[in-house]
Design an enzyme around this catalytic site. Structure first.
Site, PDB file in Angstrom:
ATOM      1  N   THR A 277       0.838  -1.204   0.000  1.00 49.96           N
ATOM      2  CA  THR A 277       0.000   0.000   0.000  1.00 49.96           C
ATOM      3  C   THR A 277       0.870   1.249   0.000  1.00 49.96           C
ATOM      4  OG1 THR A 277      -1.756  -1.177   1.165  1.00 49.96           O
ATOM      5  CG2 THR A 277      -1.797   1.230   1.294  1.00 49.96           C
TER       6      THR A 277
ATOM      7  N   GLN B  57       0.950  -9.119  -6.193  1.00 49.46           N
ATOM      8  CA  GLN B  57       0.458 -10.499  -6.255  1.00 49.46           C
ATOM      9  C   GLN B  57       1.338 -11.419  -7.099  1.00 49.46           C
ATOM     10  OE1 GLN B  57      -1.747 -12.034  -4.500  1.00 49.46           O
ATOM     11  NE2 GLN B  57      -2.782 -10.327  -3.518  1.00 49.46           N
TER      12      GLN B  57
ATOM     13  N   SER C 129       5.181  -6.568  -1.869  1.00 55.00           N
ATOM     14  CA  SER C 129       4.781  -6.783  -0.479  1.00 55.00           C
ATOM     15  C   SER C 129       5.264  -8.158  -0.043  1.00 55.00           C
ATOM     16  CB  SER C 129       3.257  -6.702  -0.381  1.00 55.00           C
ATOM     17  OG  SER C 129       2.849  -6.995   0.930  1.00 55.00           O
TER      18      SER C 129
ATOM     19  N   HIS D 261       4.264 -10.132   2.508  1.00 59.95           N
ATOM     20  CA  HIS D 261       3.382 -11.148   3.113  1.00 59.95           C
ATOM     21  C   HIS D 261       2.559 -11.926   2.094  1.00 59.95           C
ATOM     22  CE1 HIS D 261      -0.686  -9.024   3.270  1.00 59.95           C
ATOM     23  NE2 HIS D 261       0.099  -8.012   2.971  1.00 59.95           N
TER      24      HIS D 261
ATOM     25  N   CYS E 230     -11.800  -7.303   1.890  1.00 57.13           N
ATOM     26  CA  CYS E 230     -11.332  -5.964   2.241  1.00 57.13           C
ATOM     27  C   CYS E 230     -11.087  -5.872   3.730  1.00 57.13           C
ATOM     28  CB  CYS E 230     -12.270  -4.887   1.736  1.00 57.13           C
ATOM     29  SG  CYS E 230     -13.963  -5.159   2.143  1.00 57.13           S
TER      30      CYS E 230
END
Ligand code: PLP
Length: 379
Positions: free
Chosen positions: A70, A177, A197, A199, A319
């Site tokens: 993000t 992703q 990212s 994780h 979400c």
């Protein structure tokens, strides 16, 4: 024990990640300190930076560590205005970290449409960039994710990158992703920026990176100690960064082939059932992701039913608030409201086995058969 099939939300921590993080915590020290423990922490950060750069085919100095995908996406969009953008082109299937940042930027946003299979329409982009009026529209600024989080559909980033480079624009790829699931070559993507990212591939939550091409302008958002060569102040998350590199290193060469075999076997069992639609089936997809709708069976009810049966899956669009929103991605692909409201995502990964997916398919098919007469009666 619950069978975890939600790797696109978070992929569980790999043992190699945990071990690297414990070693980093034990080293102690602030990487900006000049004493021994500080230098040890700095060495951990720079070793990880070099490994991550190598994994994504870029230079170590082009890796800026962030608090996750993000933040990396927000950093890019926040740089657009100073880079001369007066319009942002973002694909219809971008994650909220791009879409909401674009809206919040106050810059006019144009939506790059996708085909019914969920692939960005490159002809549309070519036409739009051909007609670009640099005086009125500023520097072309285009964001296209590498692979979609809901459907797994892989995007034509290289083709888009070539068009944007020809138009002398700036190109951003949200590779959150794709990273660690299939190869992502930053240099080959022709992107100026890429968001990552940890994780999503078995690293820790709360750490990620922004990859920057050498000609990519970046406006500083975090002011302070001048870490990350002044591009992102704040003491580095040393253990998180070490864990990120360890997770990428643990990705096995044959992971993708194994995942694709699991996905194809699962799809084969589900696709022929009445009322079931597989999204993106005609496109190149991430090997670990299957998105389907079972018309009339609300996504949130499916998620609860499967949870009770011992399987963790997600609604098409998970979400952070825990509420299930209708999938924008599927709507952009032409899904009806009923289809979009009944879409689930099954995403597996390094913890998953054939037996997990067989048992999931048995449970889902059993529940669907039980509920379907009632859906037909009320629908
Ligand atoms: N971009 C995509 C495509 C994602 O799927 C996600 C997370 O779901 C993010 C960005 C946000 O990443 P993070 O959770 O590291 O902030």
């Amino acid at each position: 024990m619950t069978v975890y099939l939600d790797h696109n939300a978070t992929s569980p921590l790999r043992s190699q990640t945990r071990e690297a993080m414990v070693r980093a915590y034990d080293a102690g020290g602030n990487p900006s300190s000049v004493h021994g423990p500080g230098r040890a922490a700095r060495a951990i950060v720079e070793t990880a930076r070099a490994a991550i750069a190598k994994h994504f085919v870029t230079r170590a100095e082009d890796v800026v560590f962030t608090s996750g995908g993000t933040e990396a996406n927000n950093l890019v969009i926040a740089s657009a205005r100073a880079a001369g953008a007066k319009r942002l082109i973002i694909s219809a299937i971008e994650h909220d970290a791009v879409r909401d940042a674009a809206t919040a930027s106050g810059i006019q946003v144009e939506i790059l449409p996708v085909t019914p299979d969920g692939v960005a329409d490159i002809v549309w982009l070519e036409n739009r960039l051909t007609g670009w009026d640099r005086d009125a529209d500023g520097t072309p600024f285009v964001a296209l994710m590498a692979a979609n989080n809901e459907t797994g559909v892989v995007q034509p980033v290289e083709a888009a990158g070539r068009l944007v480079r020809e138009a002398e624009g700036l190109f951003h790829v949200d590779a959150v992703q794709m990273a660690g699931k299939i190869a992502f070559d930053f240099a080959g993507s022709l992107a100026h920026y890429a968001a990552l990212s940890a994780h999503k591939c078995g690293g820790p939550q709360g750490v990620g990176a922004l990859l920057l091409a050498c000609d990519a302008p970046l406006s500083r958002q975090m002011h302070g100690g001048g870490q990350e060569t002044g591009r992102r102040s704040g003491t580095e998350n040393v253990a998180g960064i070490a864990g990120f590199a360890a997770a990428l290193e643990a990705v096995e060469a044959d992971d993708a082939a194994r995942m694709a075999a699991l996905r194809d076997a699962l799809q084969l069992r589900l696709e022929s059932l009445e009322g079931v639609r597989i999204w993106g089936a005609g496109a190149d997809r991430l090997p670990n992701t299957l998105c389907l709708s079972a018309e009339g069976w609300a996504a949130e009810i499916q998620v609860i039913a499967m949870d009770l049966a011992g399987f963790a899956i997600s609604a098409g669009s998970a979400c952070s608030s825990g509420k299930v929103k209708k999938s924008r991605v599927l709507e952009a692909m032409g899904a009806s409201e009923a289809q979009a409201a009944s879409a689930i995502r099954i995403s597996f990964g390094w913890t998953s086995t054939q037996d997990d997916l067989d048992r999931f398919a048995d449970a889902w098919i059993r529940e669907y058969a039980r509920i379907r007469p009632r859906l037909a009666a009320t629908g």
